[in-house]
Design an enzyme around this catalytic site. Structure first.
Site, short mmCIF file in Angstrom:
data_model
loop_
_atom_site.label_atom_id
_atom_site.label_comp_id
_atom_site.label_asym_id
_atom_site.label_seq_id
_atom_site.Cartn_x
_atom_site.Cartn_y
_atom_site.Cartn_z
CG ASP A 32 -2.19 0.84 1.19
OD1 ASP A 32 -2.24 1.42 0.07
OD2 ASP A 32 -2.78 1.21 2.17
CG ASN A 80 -7.07 -2.61 -6.66
OD1 ASN A 80 -6.16 -3.29 -6.37
ND2 ASN A 80 -7.66 -1.52 -5.66
#
Length: 259
Positions: A32, A80
């Site tokens: 991340d 995503n």
């Protein structure tokens, strides 16, 4: 004098270290912070994804050298797909280039590669074929197993396992945790011991939900493109200092319970 640990550990043994656990068998990373890394440099988000490549290779090498047997990387989630089309398309091209570029290195290091997910028809056919080729190329490797979670969702895997059990006409009273796990993708995958999520965010994000049930979590503040070997080893050290009780009681020391 720098005395090295003899218990499979990393770094020098210091008198005040106390007992330590073994290196985690299975480490999973939620990679991340790519977008924020780019934003802080006034760069497009794609620059952060591109910069992440060096971290991926560094962490694979570091994990293997440290004795980690299973490494799982969360590269692209089922959620995503909601990102801008241009970013998704860039990621698909980038991942394909990375897979092709580093396939020889992964093979030379004896790393078995697998891809968890890869079910959505939006994945370019060429990329899916590259995943299959790398899986086949490294299938005989006996070193560390690298699992790349791509188009992955933990809930999706659990639903798929439930459907598989139903289709196999398994009686309800026969369903156990062990049997359920056998219907998950890659059922030989051991439970995750340590999850590292970079950038300081503290969320599971639908990642390997079944396998992380008893995992220890570490949330380093560093963004993924800046995450390096020293940061990874620090996370391993944090794990090794923790007391994993799995719902039990602390270990007995000198006749007393630890508090």
């Amino acid at each position: 004098m720098d005395r090295r640990r003899t218990d499979g550990g990393i770094g020098p043994q210091r008198p005040d270290d106390g007992p330590v656990r073994a290196v985690p068998r299975h480490v999973a990373c939620v990679m991340d912070g790519n977008g924020r890394w780019a934003q802080r440099r006034s760069l497009p988000r794609t620059a952060g994804h591109r910069a992440a490549e060096a971290t991926v290779i560094d962490i694979i090498e570091t994990a293997r050298t440290a004795g980690v047997e299973w490494l799982s990387l969360y590269a692209f989630s089922t959620e995503n797909w909601s990102r801008p089309d241009s970013e998704v398309a860039f990621l698909m091209r980038l991942v394909r280039r990375v897979v092709r570029k580093h396939a020889p290195l992964l093979l030379a290091r004896g790393i078995r590669c697998r891809f968890l997910g890869v079910a959505d028809p939006r994945i370019p056919r060429e990329l899916a074929r590259d995943f299959d080729d790398l899986t086949t190329l490294t299938a005989g490797s006996r070193g560390m197993t690298l699992t790349v979670a791509f188009d992955h969702g933990g809930r999706q895997d659990i639903v798929a396992a439930a459907r598989s059990l139903i289709l196999s006409s398994t009686p309800a009273e026969k369903v156990s945790e062990e049997l359920f796990a056998e219907h998950l993708p890659f059922p030989d995958t051991p439970d995750v011991d340590l999850v590292i999520r970079t950038s300081g965010e503290q969320r599971i994000s639908n990642f390997m939900l079944w396998q992380v049930a008893y995992a220890e979590w570490v949330f380093p503040e560093v963004l993924w493109p800046d995450f390096r070997a020293a940061d990874f080893l620090s996370c391993l050290h944090t794990y090794r200092r923790r007391d994993r009780r799995f719902g039990g009681v602390p270990a007995t020391t000198n006749g007393d319970r630890s508090r």
